[in-house]
Write an enzyme that holds these catalytic residues in place. Sequence first.
Site, mmCIF file in Angstrom:
data_model
loop_
_atom_site.group_PDB
_atom_site.id
_atom_site.type_symbol
_atom_site.label_atom_id
_atom_site.label_comp_id
_atom_site.label_asym_id
_atom_site.label_seq_id
_atom_site.Cartn_x
_atom_site.Cartn_y
_atom_site.Cartn_z
ATOM 1 N N GLU A 99 0.852 -1.193 0.000
ATOM 2 C CA GLU A 99 0.000 0.000 0.000
ATOM 3 C C GLU A 99 0.889 1.245 0.000
ATOM 4 O O GLU A 99 1.789 1.374 0.830
ATOM 5 C CB GLU A 99 -0.909 0.016 1.234
ATOM 6 C CG GLU A 99 -2.030 -1.006 1.214
ATOM 7 C CD GLU A 99 -3.240 -0.537 0.415
ATOM 8 O OE1 GLU A 99 -3.217 0.603 -0.088
ATOM 9 O OE2 GLU A 99 -4.202 -1.333 0.326
ATOM 10 N N HIS A 141 -3.229 -2.831 -8.650
ATOM 11 C CA HIS A 141 -4.495 -3.361 -8.159
ATOM 12 C C HIS A 141 -5.553 -3.319 -9.253
ATOM 13 O O HIS A 141 -6.382 -4.228 -9.392
ATOM 14 C CB HIS A 141 -4.935 -2.544 -6.936
ATOM 15 C CG HIS A 141 -5.967 -3.218 -6.094
ATOM 16 N ND1 HIS A 141 -6.620 -2.567 -5.072
ATOM 17 C CD2 HIS A 141 -6.481 -4.477 -6.113
ATOM 18 C CE1 HIS A 141 -7.472 -3.402 -4.497
ATOM 19 N NE2 HIS A 141 -7.413 -4.556 -5.112
#
Length: 256
Positions: A99, A141
Amino acid sequence: MSGFLADHAGVEIRVSPNFNPRRGTDRPDTIILHYTGMPTAKAAESWLCDPVSEVSSHYLVHEDGAIVQMVRESDRAWHAGKSSWRGVSDINSWSVGIEIVNPGHEFGYPEFPDRQIEAVIALCQGICGRHGIVPERILAHSDVAPGRKVDPGEKFPWKRLATANVGHFVEPVPIGDGPALKNGDRGRLVEELQSMLELYGYGVEITGIFDASTEIVVAAFQRHFRPARIDGVADASTVETLRRLLSSLHISFAQV
């Protein structure tokens, strides 16, 4: 704390409870890059460590380049959600999730700072070295969850990563005039486009019909590899960029 990177490597440890054992493998072969998509880094870090959220990642990279490890690489973090790549649907079991702190499209979507990108590159290089992950298995993603996710987005500097052998990249073919495939089209050329997307790894059904799901996958491809225009229309620039990517992996369309 076994399995966590040492503090002297510049990595802070903050363990998330949101993980479980990998399924079907004991080591990852893919890295998935995300942005946090929350207003602040503090909120994002807290959410990834909150058992109520049922989400996590192996690493969080702050704007200043500071890295926090939350899940051991040997374990399955809950970062990818419903996703697929090259026919594998349990992406969490086969990947390391990173992340990257950025508020995302809903909160202004600023540029990624240099120090942050440098840290992401170094982190990915270490992960790839430990697990033998090849550049084309470093994905967005949005690649594994087209339409559902758009992160890390069109501002993410994939070319810069690729110069450090982190991620797969070819120079996008310039956008120009000419015929294009779009929603509603059908036939051999649509089937070829779908086949090339599927061969590269995207989850697209080969039907010969350019439907809404194909448009979503084309837009996801553009967001990563041809971000100058993201419209889900397969113009010559999009198709030829895809063909160049396959060719750079020594995959010709004739193999389909």
